[in-house]
Design a protein around this motif. Sequence first.
Motif, mmCIF file in Angstrom:
data_model
loop_
_atom_site.group_PDB
_atom_site.id
_atom_site.type_symbol
_atom_site.label_atom_id
_atom_site.label_comp_id
_atom_site.label_asym_id
_atom_site.label_seq_id
_atom_site.Cartn_x
_atom_site.Cartn_y
_atom_site.Cartn_z
ATOM 1 N N LYS A 1 0.552 -15.096 0.045
ATOM 2 C CA LYS A 1 1.487 -13.969 0.110
ATOM 3 C C LYS A 1 0.872 -12.757 0.791
ATOM 4 N N ARG B 1 8.082 -11.769 3.085
ATOM 5 C CA ARG B 1 7.773 -10.697 4.042
ATOM 6 C C ARG B 1 8.604 -9.462 3.715
ATOM 7 N N LEU C 1 5.306 -2.074 0.320
ATOM 8 C CA LEU C 1 4.331 -1.267 1.061
ATOM 9 C C LEU C 1 4.945 -0.103 1.829
ATOM 10 N N SER D 1 1.280 -6.137 8.843
ATOM 11 C CA SER D 1 1.997 -5.883 7.591
ATOM 12 C C SER D 1 3.216 -4.982 7.734
ATOM 13 N N HIS E 1 -4.159 -9.515 6.356
ATOM 14 C CA HIS E 1 -2.763 -9.453 6.788
ATOM 15 C C HIS E 1 -2.368 -8.045 7.237
ATOM 16 N N GLN F 1 2.054 -5.423 -7.724
ATOM 17 C CA GLN F 1 2.221 -6.783 -7.203
ATOM 18 C C GLN F 1 1.286 -7.050 -6.025
ATOM 19 N N MET F 2 0.919 -6.000 -5.295
ATOM 20 C CA MET F 2 0.064 -6.163 -4.125
ATOM 21 C C MET F 2 -1.410 -6.313 -4.505
ATOM 22 N N ARG G 1 -1.699 -10.850 -0.338
ATOM 23 C CA ARG G 1 -1.859 -9.788 -1.336
ATOM 24 C C ARG G 1 -3.277 -9.767 -1.898
ATOM 25 N N GLU H 1 9.902 -8.660 0.867
ATOM 26 C CA GLU H 1 9.414 -8.097 -0.395
ATOM 27 C C GLU H 1 8.173 -7.238 -0.151
ATOM 28 N N ASN H 2 7.248 -7.735 0.656
ATOM 29 C CA ASN H 2 6.046 -6.960 0.979
ATOM 30 C C ASN H 2 6.402 -5.682 1.730
ATOM 31 N N TYR H 3 7.352 -5.749 2.656
ATOM 32 C CA TYR H 3 7.764 -4.555 3.403
ATOM 33 C C TYR H 3 8.339 -3.502 2.460
ATOM 34 N N LEU I 1 -4.926 -8.833 1.567
ATOM 35 C CA LEU I 1 -4.124 -7.833 2.254
ATOM 36 C C LEU I 1 -4.852 -7.328 3.505
#
Length: 130
Positions: free
Chosen positions: A32, A112, A119, A45, A41, A24-25, A34, A114-116, A38
């Motif tokens: 987002k 955020r 990752l 992150s 960001h 997804q990233m 991504r 979801e990204n955490y 990325l």
Amino acid sequence: ASCNYISQLIDPSFLKGGKRLPKQMNEDDPCKGRGRYLGEHWVHSHPSVKPCDLYGGKEFTWAHLRVPSVNSAWAKQLAKAPRFKFEEYVLPGMCMEDHPETLRIEDFIRLRKENYELLYNVSELEEEWW
């Protein structure tokens, strides 16, 4: 950013040494943070980030638009982020058509988190996180 904070971030050379990002990233998505975005960001992150803001003007809140000139005089005004109401950061045309789900505070927080999780494998955040 402190060295302690930076040391917690994912390795920016994540594709070396057999490391891979969650799929997804890899999707290029500026809204987002991504894919190729990325890197832009990356420094904020990690879920332990405590962002701050130095620039007090509302004309520069998003992307690379209306960045103050190097020669312009402005006084640093340190403030905990977000300095303004969330809606003040939403610019017409930026993410509105392709990713409207990124433009409400509730959805921003969900993304955020979801990204955490993707990752850093972190799904629980301290209450004062936002």
